[in-house]
Enzyme design. Sequence first.
Site, mmCIF file in Angstrom:
data_model
loop_
_atom_site.group_PDB
_atom_site.id
_atom_site.type_symbol
_atom_site.label_atom_id
_atom_site.label_comp_id
_atom_site.label_asym_id
_atom_site.label_seq_id
_atom_site.Cartn_x
_atom_site.Cartn_y
_atom_site.Cartn_z
ATOM 1 N N ASP A 171 0.844 -1.203 0.000
ATOM 2 C CA ASP A 171 0.000 0.000 0.000
ATOM 3 C C ASP A 171 0.883 1.259 0.000
ATOM 4 O O ASP A 171 0.629 2.207 -0.741
ATOM 5 C CB ASP A 171 -0.901 -0.031 1.245
ATOM 6 C CG ASP A 171 -2.116 0.875 1.126
ATOM 7 O OD1 ASP A 171 -2.498 1.233 0.002
ATOM 8 O OD2 ASP A 171 -2.688 1.206 2.181
ATOM 9 N N HIS A 254 -4.389 3.119 -7.143
ATOM 10 C CA HIS A 254 -5.579 2.784 -6.352
ATOM 11 C C HIS A 254 -6.834 2.646 -7.221
ATOM 12 O O HIS A 254 -7.739 1.875 -6.877
ATOM 13 C CB HIS A 254 -5.789 3.790 -5.214
ATOM 14 C CG HIS A 254 -5.072 3.389 -3.953
ATOM 15 N ND1 HIS A 254 -3.715 3.553 -3.803
ATOM 16 C CD2 HIS A 254 -5.508 2.789 -2.808
ATOM 17 C CE1 HIS A 254 -3.362 3.093 -2.610
ATOM 18 N NE2 HIS A 254 -4.427 2.618 -1.992
ATOM 19 N N HIS A 257 -6.573 -0.810 -8.423
ATOM 20 C CA HIS A 257 -6.986 -1.660 -7.291
ATOM 21 C C HIS A 257 -8.512 -1.752 -7.226
ATOM 22 O O HIS A 257 -9.077 -2.844 -7.097
ATOM 23 C CB HIS A 257 -6.454 -1.088 -5.973
ATOM 24 C CG HIS A 257 -7.192 -1.595 -4.768
ATOM 25 N ND1 HIS A 257 -8.374 -1.015 -4.325
ATOM 26 C CD2 HIS A 257 -6.960 -2.652 -3.946
ATOM 27 C CE1 HIS A 257 -8.818 -1.695 -3.281
ATOM 28 N NE2 HIS A 257 -7.977 -2.687 -3.031
ATOM 29 N N HIS A 271 -5.670 -5.772 0.349
ATOM 30 C CA HIS A 271 -5.661 -4.434 -0.262
ATOM 31 C C HIS A 271 -4.271 -4.125 -0.830
ATOM 32 O O HIS A 271 -4.130 -3.770 -2.005
ATOM 33 C CB HIS A 271 -6.054 -3.401 0.802
ATOM 34 C CG HIS A 271 -5.944 -1.979 0.340
ATOM 35 N ND1 HIS A 271 -6.881 -1.388 -0.470
ATOM 36 C CD2 HIS A 271 -4.986 -1.029 0.564
ATOM 37 C CE1 HIS A 271 -6.521 -0.134 -0.714
ATOM 38 N NE2 HIS A 271 -5.372 0.111 -0.104
HETATM 39 ZN ZN ZN Z 1 -4.454 1.997 -0.013
#
Ligand code: ZN
Length: 370
Positions: A171, A254, A257, A271
């Site tokens: 992340d 993101h 993602h 995540h």
């Molecule tokens: Zn994140």
Amino acid sequence: MTQVFRSPAGYVQGRNAIDELGEHAADLGDNAVVLGDELVLDLVGDRVRDGLEAGGFDVTLEAFNEECSETEIERVAGVHEEFGADVIVGAGGGKAIDTARAAREHTGGALISLPTVASTDAPTSSVAVIYTEDGEFVEFHVYERHPELVLVDTEIVAEAPTRLFRGGIGDALATWFEAEAAHQSGATTIFGTRSTRTAQQIARLAYTTLREHGRSAVDAVENDAVTESVEAVVEANTLLSGLGFESGGLAAAHAIHNGLTQLKATHDATHGEKVTIGTIAQLVLEGHDDAFVEDVAGFAASMGLPTTLAEIGLEDPSTENLEVVADVACATEETIHNEPFPVVPADVRDALVGADAIGHRLSAGGRDGD
Ligand SMILES: [Zn+2]
């Protein structure tokens, strides 16, 4: 346009920091509700209670119902009111902290964020992800206020599963690349303003810290050890990445993602694992040279993070599947449009194919010789 930097009022990190909770929280109130799931309350409930009582608090431990849904948020706000609390502590993973964050919006008072894992950068933020009671994504909600205090006990974080720590690295690995893209394009952050030099440098420091300390930190956490490198990476995963993404800006990683979450096959990937694929795809999309992309992807692989689609559950994905991901990643409101050039779904689909090929080449270790 104005520039805005926002952050939690306080951040405390270290071995046994949890025992100092009352000391750091003393000015925030005198009646605290502590929200955590049963595992977390078993693990840290007594120490959180003792720490807060030492700071003069009345303390109520409340079991979290596992989902950050509107129903649960209202229930927790009710508990908060019933006990006349003026502080809520969200302890554990992201969902308990998000629920505490959302409940505080109803009740007022102070919010303490107490992550027991370093798996994402959400604990320092003003953002909560809201789900239905069945766990379906509803929305990202940006709240007016940040936590008054974020407290991370590195010994507890180091004892949690290493996969979660690796995910936090994934992340945080995205943060600088996304902040830089957003900065170059002049895009706004989640606060709807320009970013600051401060936030850009914080995002960059997240990246350099991971590169300098990641390897030894992962090795230490594998063995439940807390070294100075573990301290550095916990700070990068939590504080630097959290400030960097909110005040620095998000971009393609993101958004990709978010596209990947559309495919059920990726649901077992964390995540940070999916964000890692998003990051490598972002670098491909941006047209960085081979050596640079391979260096970043190689670092991710050395952290035990996925670099191929197969490693996040997408064994041989169809073009249609990748187009679903790409369409969602390119939705009008998505942060992919913070890249300094226009992005259409076909670009994202092919960037994923390109990123996957780099990952396969890395994992083949050059054995195939082409
Ligand atoms: Zn994140």
